[in-house]
Design a protein around this motif. Structure first.
Motif: not given
Length: 288
Positions: A5-8, A19-25, A53-59
C-alpha cells in the motif's frame, strides 16, 4: 499499513529515474538495499517502522528494481547524490536516519562523512569496510574459504551478463543459499518479485554496477577515513552467520557507535530477523 500500500513514485534525480516507495509521517528514515535486493528487501521492516511513527522511504537504487539501469554512475559518492536528490525532491527538511545493508551500507557511510549536517544517524548492516578490511575478504585463502569471489566476477567486463543470462533464478538461489541462515525467510513468491526486474540483461548489468566501481568507492572511503571520524551516531550490526565483525570494524572510525551481532541470522538481516532489527533501531533512536 501493508508494504503493497506504500505510495510509489519515479523521481528524476542526478540524471537518472529512480523508483521509490514511501509511506508514513514523522522523522524520516531512508532504507537502502544491497546487491541482488530492491526496495522490496524492506517489506518486513518498513511497515513496522511506520507503525512506530516514522516516515519511511525505500528506493530502488540505480541499476535495481524499477529504477533506471544506466551503464555508469555506481560509485559510492554518486549514489550519495542519488539519495540526496530523492530527499530534496520529496522536500524532506529534517535530518534523515539512513539505514544501509550490504553494498547499500557503503553510500550510507559516505553520506554521513560528506554531509553530516543532513544526517540524524546511520545504521551499517553486515558489510566489510572498503579501504580497511575488504582486501582481507577478497583474497583467496583457506581462512576465508576462498574469499568473496563475487567481487572479481562482478567486475569482469561482460562476463556476468554472458554467464548469468538465462540462469538468473539459479544464480540468485545459489547466492542467497550461501548467505541465508533461515532459507524459509524468503518465499518463492518473494523470489518471483526479485526476478521480475533482475532477470534481464539490463537487470544483470545494473546489479553488478556497484562492483565495477568498487575500487573507486574504496578510494573514496580512504579519503573519508583520512578526513576524520563519522560524527553522527552509528548503529552497526552483523549476523551471527554473516559479517560478525561489522560493529568492531567500524569502532575506530566513529565518534559514537553501538551495535553487535544478531543471533540466529545470516547476511539477510531485514528478511531473516526483521523484528530484532526494528527493536534495535527503536532502542538506538530512543537514546539519541
Amino acid at each position: 499499513m501493508k508494504f503493497q500500500e506504500f505510495e510509489q513514485h519515479k523521481l528524476y534525480v542526478n540524471n537518472t529515474r529512480l523508483h521509490i516507495r514511501k509511506a508514513g509521517t514523522g522523522p524520516p528514515i531512508i532504507l537502502i538495499h544491497g546487491w541482488l535486493g530492491t526496495s522490496y528487501t524492506w517489506r518486513k521492516v518498513a511497515p513496522k517502522l511506520i507503525k512506530e511513527g516514522f516516515m519511511v522511504v525505500c528506493p530502488d537504487m540505480r541499476g535495481y528494481g524499477d529504477s533506471d539501469k544506466p551503464e555508469q554512475g555506481y560509485d559510492g559518492l554518486n549514489l550519495v547524490e542519488d539519495l540526496r536528490g530523492i530527499i530534496q525532491q520529496l522536500d524532506i527538511k529534517e535530518k534523515v536516519h539512513i539505514i544501509g545493508w550490504d553494498m547499500g551500507a557503503l553510500p550510507t557511510y559516505l553520506f554521513a562523512s560528506k554531509y553530516p549536517e543532513e544526517v540524524a544517524s546511520i545504521t551499517y548492516l553486515d558489510e566489510p569496510l572498503p579501504s580497511v578490511n575488504l582486501h582481507q575478504f577478497t583474497t583467496f585463502t583457506e581462512e576465508n574459504h576462498g574469499g568473496y569471489w563475487h567481487f572479481g566476477f562482478n567486475s569482469a567486463i561482460d562476463l556476468p551478463e554472458i554467464l548469468i543470462s538465462g540462469n538468473e533464478r539459479a544464480f540468485w538461489n545459489y547466492l542467497y543459499g550461501l548467505m541465508l541462515y533461515n532459507p524459509s525467510a524468503i518465499s518463492e513468491e518473494d523470489k518471483d518479485e526479485y526476478m521480475r526486474t533482475y532477470a534481464s540483461k539490463a537487470g544483470i548489468r545494473g546489479s553488478v554496477g556497484w562492483y565495477k566501481d568498487a575500487l573507486t568507492t574504496t578510494e573514496q572511503f580512504a579519503v573519508a577515513i583520512k578526513n576524520g571520524k563519522i560524527i553522527v551516531p552509528v548503529l552497526a550490526l552483523g549476523g551471527q552467520y554473516g559479517s560478525v565483525y561489522t560493529h568492531e570494524q567500524l569502532k575506530p572510525y566513529c565518534e559514537s557507535i553501538v551495535g553487535g551481532i544478531i543471533p540466529n541470522c545470516g547476511h539477510m538481516i531485514a528478511e531473516e530477523r526483521p523484528e530484532y532489527l526494528v527493536t534495535e533501531l527503536l532502542k538506538f533512536y530512543e537514546e539519541l
